[in-house]
Motif scaffolding. Structure first.
Motif, PDB file in Angstrom:
ATOM      1  N   LYS A   1       4.450  25.316  -2.662  1.00 33.44           N
ATOM      2  CA  LYS A   1       3.583  24.208  -2.258  1.00 33.44           C
ATOM      3  C   LYS A   1       3.883  23.756  -0.844  1.00 33.44           C
ATOM      4  N   THR A   2       2.899  23.087  -0.277  1.00 35.97           N
ATOM      5  CA  THR A   2       3.124  22.362   0.965  1.00 35.97           C
ATOM      6  C   THR A   2       3.830  21.061   0.600  1.00 35.97           C
ATOM      7  N   THR A   3       4.317  20.303   1.589  1.00 44.93           N
ATOM      8  CA  THR A   3       4.993  19.059   1.262  1.00 44.93           C
ATOM      9  C   THR A   3       4.025  17.970   0.847  1.00 44.93           C
ATOM     10  N   THR A   4       2.725  18.208   0.989  1.00 43.51           N
ATOM     11  CA  THR A   4       1.760  17.285   0.397  1.00 43.51           C
ATOM     12  C   THR A   4       1.367  17.762  -0.995  1.00 43.51           C
ATOM     13  N   LEU A   5       2.169  18.689  -1.545  1.00 45.58           N
ATOM     14  CA  LEU A   5       2.080  19.131  -2.928  1.00 45.58           C
ATOM     15  C   LEU A   5       0.837  19.955  -3.231  1.00 45.58           C
ATOM     16  N   LYS A   6       0.205  20.513  -2.192  1.00 47.88           N
ATOM     17  CA  LYS A   6      -0.895  21.437  -2.423  1.00 47.88           C
ATOM     18  C   LYS A   6      -0.320  22.833  -2.662  1.00 47.88           C
ATOM     19  N   ILE A   7      -0.887  23.534  -3.637  1.00 48.24           N
ATOM     20  CA  ILE A   7      -0.408  24.875  -3.977  1.00 48.24           C
ATOM     21  C   ILE A   7      -0.806  25.850  -2.876  1.00 48.24           C
TER      22      ILE A   7
ATOM     23  N   ILE B   1       2.605  -3.893 -16.376  1.00 43.10           N
ATOM     24  CA  ILE B   1       2.728  -2.647 -15.610  1.00 43.10           C
ATOM     25  C   ILE B   1       2.566  -2.937 -14.128  1.00 43.10           C
ATOM     26  N   GLN B   2       1.601  -3.782 -13.779  1.00 43.19           N
ATOM     27  CA  GLN B   2       1.376  -4.093 -12.366  1.00 43.19           C
ATOM     28  C   GLN B   2       2.593  -4.745 -11.726  1.00 43.19           C
ATOM     29  N   ARG B   3       3.342  -5.512 -12.511  1.00 43.13           N
ATOM     30  CA  ARG B   3       4.533  -6.176 -11.960  1.00 43.13           C
ATOM     31  C   ARG B   3       5.555  -5.170 -11.458  1.00 43.13           C
ATOM     32  N   LYS B   4       5.573  -3.989 -12.062  1.00 44.43           N
ATOM     33  CA  LYS B   4       6.518  -2.954 -11.616  1.00 44.43           C
ATOM     34  C   LYS B   4       6.199  -2.474 -10.207  1.00 44.43           C
ATOM     35  N   PHE B   5       4.972  -2.700  -9.743  1.00 44.18           N
ATOM     36  CA  PHE B   5       4.561  -2.285  -8.408  1.00 44.18           C
ATOM     37  C   PHE B   5       4.710  -3.419  -7.392  1.00 44.18           C
ATOM     38  N   GLY B   6       5.214  -4.558  -7.819  1.00 48.07           N
ATOM     39  CA  GLY B   6       5.413  -5.677  -6.904  1.00 48.07           C
ATOM     40  C   GLY B   6       4.266  -6.673  -6.973  1.00 48.07           C
ATOM     41  N   ARG B   7       4.547  -7.866  -6.505  1.00 45.20           N
ATOM     42  CA  ARG B   7       3.567  -8.947  -6.672  1.00 45.20           C
ATOM     43  C   ARG B   7       2.356  -8.825  -5.751  1.00 45.20           C
ATOM     44  N   ASN B   8       2.462  -8.040  -4.672  1.00 41.61           N
ATOM     45  CA  ASN B   8       1.359  -7.976  -3.712  1.00 41.61           C
ATOM     46  C   ASN B   8       0.754  -6.587  -3.565  1.00 41.61           C
ATOM     47  N   PHE B   9       1.087  -5.680  -4.484  1.00 45.22           N
ATOM     48  CA  PHE B   9       0.575  -4.319  -4.317  1.00 45.22           C
ATOM     49  C   PHE B   9      -0.946  -4.331  -4.323  1.00 45.22           C
ATOM     50  N   ALA B  10      -1.550  -3.717  -3.285  1.00 43.09           N
ATOM     51  CA  ALA B  10      -2.994  -3.825  -3.095  1.00 43.09           C
ATOM     52  C   ALA B  10      -3.735  -2.526  -3.358  1.00 43.09           C
ATOM     53  N   LEU B  11      -3.219  -1.400  -2.871  1.00 42.64           N
ATOM     54  CA  LEU B  11      -4.020  -0.190  -3.003  1.00 42.64           C
ATOM     55  C   LEU B  11      -3.229   1.092  -2.840  1.00 42.64           C
ATOM     56  N   PHE B  12      -3.777   2.150  -3.444  1.00 44.23           N
ATOM     57  CA  PHE B  12      -3.392   3.520  -3.149  1.00 44.23           C
ATOM     58  C   PHE B  12      -4.454   4.084  -2.218  1.00 44.23           C
ATOM     59  N   VAL B  13      -4.028   4.769  -1.167  1.00 45.00           N
ATOM     60  CA  VAL B  13      -4.958   5.504  -0.313  1.00 45.00           C
ATOM     61  C   VAL B  13      -4.703   6.976  -0.577  1.00 45.00           C
ATOM     62  N   SER B  14      -5.707   7.661  -1.123  1.00 44.26           N
ATOM     63  CA  SER B  14      -5.527   9.049  -1.549  1.00 44.26           C
ATOM     64  C   SER B  14      -6.266   9.992  -0.618  1.00 44.26           C
ATOM     65  N   GLY B  15      -5.611  11.098  -0.283  1.00 38.52           N
ATOM     66  CA  GLY B  15      -6.228  12.104   0.565  1.00 38.52           C
ATOM     67  C   GLY B  15      -5.446  13.391   0.489  1.00 38.52           C
ATOM     68  N   GLY B  16      -5.849  14.364   1.293  1.00 37.01           N
ATOM     69  CA  GLY B  16      -5.142  15.641   1.322  1.00 37.01           C
ATOM     70  C   GLY B  16      -5.707  16.663   0.366  1.00 37.01           C
TER      71      GLY B  16
ATOM     72  N   ALA C   1       0.828  -1.203   0.000  1.00 39.79           N
ATOM     73  CA  ALA C   1       0.000   0.000   0.000  1.00 39.79           C
ATOM     74  C   ALA C   1       0.862   1.253   0.000  1.00 39.79           C
ATOM     75  N   ILE C   2       0.321   2.330  -0.566  1.00 38.11           N
ATOM     76  CA  ILE C   2       0.941   3.651  -0.558  1.00 38.11           C
ATOM     77  C   ILE C   2      -0.107   4.661  -0.101  1.00 38.11           C
ATOM     78  N   ILE C   3       0.265   5.491   0.863  1.00 37.78           N
ATOM     79  CA  ILE C   3      -0.549   6.637   1.229  1.00 37.78           C
ATOM     80  C   ILE C   3      -0.097   7.780   0.324  1.00 37.78           C
ATOM     81  N   ALA C   4      -1.021   8.351  -0.443  1.00 35.50           N
ATOM     82  CA  ALA C   4      -0.618   9.317  -1.464  1.00 35.50           C
ATOM     83  C   ALA C   4      -1.549  10.521  -1.475  1.00 35.50           C
ATOM     84  N   VAL C   5      -1.055  11.608  -2.021  1.00 30.34           N
ATOM     85  CA  VAL C   5      -1.894  12.770  -2.320  1.00 30.34           C
ATOM     86  C   VAL C   5      -2.114  12.774  -3.828  1.00 30.34           C
ATOM     87  N   PRO C   6      -3.180  13.425  -4.296  1.00 26.01           N
ATOM     88  CA  PRO C   6      -3.483  13.408  -5.724  1.00 26.01           C
ATOM     89  C   PRO C   6      -2.322  13.827  -6.618  1.00 26.01           C
TER      90      PRO C   6
END
Length: 824
Positions: free
Chosen positions: A497-503, A289-304, A239-244
């Motif tokens: 920008k903030t470090t969560t990449l918001k302008i 393409i999915q293989r580049k993210f690893g064999r068990n990559f499950a989700l992106f969690v997006s917020g911010g 999993a990755i916690i990400a901003v848009p």
């Protein structure tokens, strides 16, 4: 479970399970839960020794790493209050926060060029050395649920710093709420941490939740796309916690790579085909393409920030699951989220268990145990944040019939035109940022005396498309009352920008109102100029567009590496230090940053030559060829071999350089366990540049391939950047291999020790290995420079005691290493 101390108490029970993996860009370090528990208790003791006690505020201003975590949990066990500060913030903001909180101590980073002074402080990177000599303090503070745990200052996009008090009750409530809403995390999970830990979204999703569940967290040094994809491919990330904006950057990275391979049109066609398939079918279709993210990559969690539907469609179309959520720092931070079972594009989901929401004139109000009690020493702001016990989020939203929340935008950013029409900037920006010719844009409201007008601010992509044409295309998709009525081109390479990449729109608006935006090329970059000035030590006025970085501004080899690292962290792009040569000007560097193109350098590293069949061949050649030849001319005597017994490998052997026979002679006297586990750095230019014709080129290429196998040699450049070689050395060290280096850079003519290359200090500091000094005598007479055939002679090789470095500067490291060789 009521406090963070209850979470901490579980760490020792998880034993040798991996808690953190730290990828520094050079090395890979693993920390277990037992390590985290023990180091945190040592940090508890160290803080006590510094006079930090219950309720004292400690500023934590550093990049994500296991040492940030150790500092944080040390603060928790001490009963103090953590004050995380955005790592990308400047020293002025950090100083303001330290002053507002009466900080007892500042923990900052050596990676920050501008540090705080005048306050008790320690470097985050030195904690590992400092804690070695400290006994753990097992007596930990037991806080009450309503005690302050953290104090986070948010300016976000408004610029007014307010200290958000988060209690143990707030944080633990949200931990439990999040895990009930998305109950998928197990100890098998690995999270890739990309957002700053000073941001509560990353803390809750990518720090507290993994540690609460016994999962692992992977930290990387920079957020450049190649480092992210490398970690995904090698660390089995779930999993990755990400901003848009980060999802947008990754999307662009994937698309650019496919375009470079000529697969762009096929890929777009397959995306359309995939729209009619199930998620499982799309996963099969896009498996490469999915293989580049690893064999068990499950989700992106997006917020911010709201996720652009186009970005959601892209990742969803590839068969990935994107779970979008919503919250604020004041809410610890999560209020709503989609679920693993259902994701609704454009919606941020339903409220978490225990969270109540209601709308008042379109504004979202919330309450629950996760809502903060107020702002630190700011009663006026606290009163304004609540109405009848409900927290006013300042966000505008709407609920659909099923209770799923959609965010319309910030109430402070809502544009009310002179005609009384409400315009939501986010809706226009979503179209603007997808329009050809725009690298990034934002929309602000400018009041010129007749109500606000919708003003677009653009950073162009360099394609040359007219700005008027871009704006007309965007406006064609809106009715007349919601169109951009004026526009300007931002004069820098990036928006603030903030470090969560918001302008930071308030800064953009101030600049535009002062006449800072114009119809220019959008390629000015004050931040770039400031970075160059700081790292080279040049006055700001000397950093002109035509200034040569090396000759005019005095950029050294060490500073070149430092500049590239800083640019990657600041602009989140891929660079190699080799892009900066003697003729590189500031304008050239600006163009490289603006293009954001990944620089490809062909390297000649042979990891396969370090073991396996190559090692067997090397042993054979040593026995039947190299050993007998060397002993035919050289009588070898070794001294100090016993010093290797005290070495906790891997180590770096640092030797003087007299002859082409230096490496074989050193290898010959080393015990087999060391000899066949040591790789040697050799001058890259000798093999790949210093030739005059094709036969010579072919001969030198053959000698390199032979040396790779026969002597475990790898190339180290002197005329270009050495970061690729440093990364390769890190890979070797991670595999337990030693490294032999001749830092003089050339052979001595008379046996006297020459100056050491300054890059040695960077290598030793980044590799974090002990140094074993080596002194060779006599080979300058056996095979001196210019000789074509060796003479018989006696040679002695002396090994010194291992030297451990503890946070010294590269210059100090080089000086001490050279003295150690000289003293032999």
């Amino acid at each position: 479970m009521e406090t963070l101390s209850d979470v901490f108490a579980t760490f020792s029970q998880r034993g040798d399970t991996t808690a953190f993996v730290h990828r520094t860009g050079v090395r890979r370090y693993v920390f277990t839960y037992l390590d985290l528990h023990a180091l945190s208790l040592r940090m508890n003791r160290w803080l006590a020794d510094q006079g930090v006690g219950e309720g004292d505020r400690v500023v934590l201003w550093g990049p994500n790493s296991p040492w940030w975590a150790v500092a944080f949990w040390g603060i928790v066990t001490r009963g103090a209050v953590a004050v995380p500060v955005d790592f990308m913030s400047g020293a002025e903001r950090a100083e303001i926060i330290a002053g507002l909180t009466d900080a007892k101590l500042v923990i900052q980073s050596r990676d920050k060029l501008d540090r705080l002074t005048g306050r008790p402080s320690v470097l985050l990177e030195e904690l590992g050395f400092l804690l070695e000599a400290v006994e753990p303090l097992a007596t930990t503070h037991r806080p009450a649920p309503d005690d302050m745990a953290e104090l986070i200052y948010t300016s976000g996009t408004t610029g007014n710093p307010k200290g958000v008090i988060l209690t143990h009750r707030n944080l633990v409530a949200n931990i439990l709420q999040v895990n009930r809403h998305i109950p998928v995390v197990t100890p098998d999970f690995s999270f890739l941490s990309l957002l700053p830990l000073s941001h509560m979204f990353e803390q809750m999703g990518g720090f507290f939740t993994p540690l609460y569940r016994g999962a692992a967290i992977v930290y990387i040094r920079t957020l450049k796309p190649s480092a992210i994809m490398e970690a995904l491919g090698e660390e089995d990330i779930y999993a990755i916690i990400a901003v848009p904006r980060l999802l947008q950057l990754l999307k662009g990275s994937v698309e650019r790579e496919l375009e470079a391979k000529g697969l762009g049109s096929i890929f777009r066609w397959l995306l359309k085909v995939g729209e009619r398939m199930s998620r499982g079918g799309r996963s099969v279709l896009f498996r490469p393409i999915q293989r580049k993210f690893g064999r068990n990559f499950a989700l992106f969690v997006s917020g911010g920030a709201p996720l652009d539907p186009e970005v959601f469609r892209f990742w969803n179309g590839l068969g990935f699951r994107v779970v979008e959520g919503y919250g604020l720092t004041e809410c610890s931070p999560v209020l709503t989220a989609n679920t693993m079972e259902r994701q609704v594009m454009g919606s941020v989901g339903t409220p978490l268990d225990g969270v109540e929401l209601r709308l008042e004139e379109g504004e979202i109000l919330a309450r629950g145990d996760n809502i903060f009690p107020g702002y630190f020493r700011n009663e006026e702001a606290t009163r304004g944040a609540f109405v009848d016990g409900w927290f006013r989020t300042g966000d505008l939203g709407e609920l659909d019939p099923d209770g799923w929340l959609r965010i319309k935008g910030r109430s402070k950013e809502l544009i009310v035109t002179g005609a009384g029409v409400n315009v939501y900037p986010d809706e226009i920006e979503a179209i603007l940022n997808r329009t050809q010719g725009v690298r990034e844009g934002c929309v602000i409201g400018l009041d010129r005396g007749k109500g606000e007008e919708v003003h677009g601010v653009l950073i162009l992509d360099g394609s040359g498309r007219p700005t008027e044409e871009i704006v007309n295309e965007v406006n064609a998709k809106f009715d007349e009352l919601h169109r951009i009525t004026s526009f300007s081109v931002w004069p820098e390479a990036e928006f603030p920008k903030t470090t969560t990449l918001k302008i930071r729109k308030f800064q953009v608006k101030e600049r535009i109102e002062q006449g800072g935006g114009a119809l220019g090329d959008g390629r000015g970059a004050d931040r770039l100029t400031a970075l160059v000035a700081t790292i080279t030590g040049s006055p700001l006025e000397q950093v002109t567009e035509g200034a040569l970085l090396v000759n005019d501004l005095g950029l050294t080899s060490i500073a070149r590496l430092e500049l590239v690292n800083a640019l990657e962290m600041e602009f989140r792009l891929d660079l190699e230090d080799s892009v900066i040569g003697p003729q590189t000007r500031v304008a050239d560097l600006r163009e490289i940053v603006s293009r954001r193109e990944k620089v490809h350098i062909r390297e000649h590293f042979r990891i396969w030559a370090m073991g396996g069949v190559a090692l067997a061949v090397r042993r054979l050649l040593d026995t039947v060829l190299h050993g007998p030849l060397l002993r035919a001319f050289v009588t070898l005597k070794s001294l100090g071999i016993e010093n290797l017994e005290a070495a906790d490998g891997p180590v770096m052997f640092v030797s003087n350089h007299l002859s082409y026979l230096d490496q074989p002679a050193i290898m010959c006297v080393l015990p087999d366990a060391w000899r066949y586990n040591t790789a040697t750095a050799a001058w890259e230019e000798f093999f790949f540049r210093n030739f005059k014709n094709l036969p010579q080129r072919l001969w030198k290429r053959f000698t390199y391939e032979y040396a790779s196998v026969a002597f475990t040699v790898f190339p180290l450049p002197q005329s270009r950047g050495f970061r690729g070689a440093l990364h390769f050395m890190g890979t070797l060290a991670d595999q337990g291999m030693n490294i032999l280096l001749f830092p003089e850079g050339e052979r001595s003519r008379d046996g006297r020790l020459l100056p050491f290359q300054q890059g040695l200090g960077v290598m030793i500091r980044e590799l974090g290995v002990p140094v074993v000094p080596v002194r060779i005598r006599g080979l300058e007479k056996v095979l001196p420079r210019g000789a074509s055939w060796p003479q018989k002679g006696e040679v002695s090789i002396t090994f010194g005691k291992p030297i451990h470095f503890r946070g010294e500067s590269p210059t100090e490291i080089v000086d001490r290493a050279r003295r150690a060789v000289e003293d032999l």
